[in-house]
Scaffold this active site. Structure first.
Site, mmCIF file in Angstrom:
data_model
loop_
_atom_site.group_PDB
_atom_site.id
_atom_site.type_symbol
_atom_site.label_atom_id
_atom_site.label_comp_id
_atom_site.label_asym_id
_atom_site.label_seq_id
_atom_site.Cartn_x
_atom_site.Cartn_y
_atom_site.Cartn_z
ATOM 1 N N ARG A 115 0.878 -1.182 0.000
ATOM 2 C CA ARG A 115 0.000 0.000 0.000
ATOM 3 C C ARG A 115 0.904 1.218 0.000
ATOM 4 O O ARG A 115 1.688 1.429 0.932
ATOM 5 C CB ARG A 115 -0.930 0.011 1.207
ATOM 6 C CG ARG A 115 -1.622 1.339 1.390
ATOM 7 C CD ARG A 115 -2.726 1.316 2.396
ATOM 8 N NE ARG A 115 -3.897 0.637 1.881
ATOM 9 C CZ ARG A 115 -5.120 0.723 2.407
ATOM 10 N NH1 ARG A 115 -5.320 1.470 3.484
ATOM 11 N NH2 ARG A 115 -6.138 0.089 1.886
ATOM 12 N N HIS A 143 -7.449 0.521 -6.367
ATOM 13 C CA HIS A 143 -7.625 -0.296 -5.158
ATOM 14 C C HIS A 143 -8.317 -1.620 -5.560
ATOM 15 O O HIS A 143 -9.466 -1.864 -5.203
ATOM 16 C CB HIS A 143 -8.465 0.480 -4.137
ATOM 17 C CG HIS A 143 -8.440 -0.077 -2.750
ATOM 18 N ND1 HIS A 143 -7.618 -1.124 -2.365
ATOM 19 C CD2 HIS A 143 -9.151 0.255 -1.633
ATOM 20 C CE1 HIS A 143 -7.826 -1.393 -1.087
ATOM 21 N NE2 HIS A 143 -8.749 -0.581 -0.630
ATOM 22 N N GLN A 163 -10.167 -4.191 -3.076
ATOM 23 C CA GLN A 163 -11.488 -3.789 -2.583
ATOM 24 C C GLN A 163 -12.572 -4.233 -3.559
ATOM 25 O O GLN A 163 -13.662 -4.651 -3.146
ATOM 26 C CB GLN A 163 -11.531 -2.268 -2.397
ATOM 27 C CG GLN A 163 -12.837 -1.767 -1.827
ATOM 28 C CD GLN A 163 -13.078 -2.213 -0.389
ATOM 29 O OE1 GLN A 163 -12.228 -2.025 0.464
ATOM 30 N NE2 GLN A 163 -14.237 -2.806 -0.130
ATOM 31 N N ASP A 200 -17.461 6.894 -1.663
ATOM 32 C CA ASP A 200 -16.194 6.814 -0.923
ATOM 33 C C ASP A 200 -15.947 8.200 -0.338
ATOM 34 O O ASP A 200 -16.638 9.173 -0.692
ATOM 35 C CB ASP A 200 -15.069 6.407 -1.901
ATOM 36 C CG ASP A 200 -13.728 6.150 -1.216
ATOM 37 O OD1 ASP A 200 -13.690 6.031 0.032
ATOM 38 O OD2 ASP A 200 -12.711 6.086 -1.932
ATOM 39 N N CYS A 241 -16.299 1.488 0.688
ATOM 40 C CA CYS A 241 -15.125 0.685 1.054
ATOM 41 C C CYS A 241 -14.708 0.907 2.503
ATOM 42 O O CYS A 241 -14.012 0.083 3.073
ATOM 43 C CB CYS A 241 -13.977 0.966 0.095
ATOM 44 S SG CYS A 241 -13.315 2.639 0.188
ATOM 45 N N ARG A 252 -13.298 -8.626 2.453
ATOM 46 C CA ARG A 252 -11.890 -8.390 2.134
ATOM 47 C C ARG A 252 -11.065 -9.616 2.530
ATOM 48 O O ARG A 252 -10.145 -10.031 1.826
ATOM 49 C CB ARG A 252 -11.361 -7.153 2.880
ATOM 50 C CG ARG A 252 -11.978 -5.827 2.447
ATOM 51 C CD ARG A 252 -11.557 -5.442 1.041
ATOM 52 N NE ARG A 252 -10.113 -5.366 0.909
ATOM 53 C CZ ARG A 252 -9.360 -4.324 1.269
ATOM 54 N NH1 ARG A 252 -9.934 -3.254 1.770
ATOM 55 N NH2 ARG A 252 -8.052 -4.342 1.109
HETATM 56 N N1 CP Z 1 -11.195 -0.148 2.568
HETATM 57 C C1 CP Z 1 -9.919 -0.173 3.008
HETATM 58 O O1 CP Z 1 -8.986 -0.444 2.262
HETATM 59 O O2 CP Z 1 -9.783 0.094 4.340
HETATM 60 P P1 CP Z 1 -8.424 0.352 5.122
HETATM 61 O O3 CP Z 1 -7.872 1.677 4.653
HETATM 62 O O4 CP Z 1 -8.821 0.363 6.563
HETATM 63 O O5 CP Z 1 -7.460 -0.760 4.822
HETATM 64 N N1 NVA Z 2 -10.103 6.527 -1.598
HETATM 65 C C1 NVA Z 2 -9.706 6.171 -0.257
HETATM 66 C C2 NVA Z 2 -9.884 4.705 -0.016
HETATM 67 C C3 NVA Z 2 -9.538 4.248 1.381
HETATM 68 C C4 NVA Z 2 -9.639 2.759 1.538
HETATM 69 C C5 NVA Z 2 -8.261 6.572 -0.024
HETATM 70 O O1 NVA Z 2 -7.436 6.385 -0.941
HETATM 71 O O2 NVA Z 2 -7.933 7.090 1.040
#
Ligand code: CP
Ligand code: NVA
Length: 309
Positions: free
Chosen positions: A107, A134, A137, A222, A262, A290
């Site tokens: 990440r 992502h 997700q 989101d 998400c 997930r």
């Molecule tokens: N939806 C998601 O990826 O959540 P986190 O940021 O908590 O991992």
């Molecule tokens: N769009 C959001 C998703 C978090 C899981 C971000 O990138 O912060």
């Protein structure tokens, strides 16, 4: 070291539609296996390296718990306490880490960083969120839709909100799982134009959330300010006025609509205060999935099952 070139999962386009559907069906099976209390440990002695340079609750817990449940082990690596944070080149890090573990998830902010890591990695690499995509997700989201409503093929999905990493992955999902995607976002917050153009047979953009949601089978939103955009929060809150998904907006959708997010979510912003209590919301099933979806993904990448096309 693996003998053959590893498969990676950096976007949904890295797997064929048949392979993605295999992962979704396998996720549903793995969920049943866990719910039945059965022990299934195909990953004994296998190790997952987890590189996080952004915060996470769901992604970290689901990957780490999933690897443990499959009999393997996971190592959490943060740039704060690895040499990655001190500027060790990505390709050097990728060669070293992948020589010691069996699979890696990352990440980070720049999508090119996961591409660069994967290019030098001898083991499969999974994108666990970048600024652009992502895909993990989306595996959970499609699994959740399938469990609640059956196949998503031919259905209409409404994305209401920012043209962000999640929105981009929904565009790829529209192509791979064959559904129509209506995106409602304010001017200036559009998804990547080239991605929209490449999928113009399935994807459309409107400035009217009500138009996008009308008759939709799945409504998704989101946060308006993703990780890294904290300084823009106030400007964004103003720009997204009228884009909140609430009960009245869901009333415009199909009778059998489901709502997804998400998470993490900001009540009173992109969603109304009590939307998660609405029976049309499936967000906590979505979050749990997930775990199951990523276990299936790791099985696919590590065990390379035969998938009928
Ligand atoms: N939806 C998601 O990826 O959540 P986190 O940021 O908590 O991992
Ligand atoms: N769009 C959001 C998703 C978090 C899981 C971000 O990138 O912060």
């Amino acid at each position: 070291m693996t003998a053959t070139q590893p498969r990676h999962f950096l976007t949904l386009l890295d797997l064929s539609p048949a392979e993605l559907n295999w992962v979704i069906q396998r996720a549903i099976e793995l969920k049943a296996i866990r719910n039945a209390g059965q022990i299934y440990e195909p990953f004994r002695n296998r190790v997952l390296g987890m590189i996080f340079s952004k915060s996470s609750t769901r992604t970290r817990v689901s990957f780490e718990a999933g690897m443990a449940q499959l009999g393997g082990h996971a190592i959490f690596l943060s740039p704060r306490d690895t040499q990655l944070g001190r500027g060790e080149p990505i390709d050097d890090s990728a060669k070293v880490i992948s020589s010691m573990v069996d699979i890696v998830m990352i990440r980070t902010d720049k999508h090119t960083s996961v591409e660069d890591f994967a290019a030098s990695s001898s083991v499969p690499v999974i994108n666990a969120l970048t600024d652009d995509y992502h895909p993990c997700q989306l595996l959970a989201d499609i699994q959740t839709f399938v469990e609640h409503r059956g196949s998503i093929q031919g259905k209409t999905v409404a994305w209401v909100g920012d043209g962000n990493n999640m929105c981009h992955s929904f565009i790829n999902a529209a192509r791979q799982f064959d559904f129509q995607l209506r995106i409602a976002c304010p001017q200036g917050f559009d998804p990547i134009p080239e991605l929209v153009a490449a999928n113009s047979d399935r994807v459309s953009i409107t400035r009217q959330p009500q138009v996008a949601v009308s008759g939709a089978h799945l409504v998704v939103t989101d946060t308006w300010a993703s990780m890294g955009q904290e300084a823009e929060k106030q400007v964004r809150e103003k720009a997204f006025t009228g884009y909140q998904v609430n009960e009245a907006m869901l009333d415009l959708a199909a009778d059998e609509v489901v709502f997804m997010h998400c998470l993490p979510a900001y009540r009173g912003m992109e969603i109304s205060e009590n939307l998660f209590a609405d029976p049309r919301s499936v967000v906590f099933d979505e979050a749990e999935n997930r775990l199951h979806a990523q276990k299936a993904l790791m099985e696919f990448l590590l065990l390379q099952p035969e998938v009928a096309t």
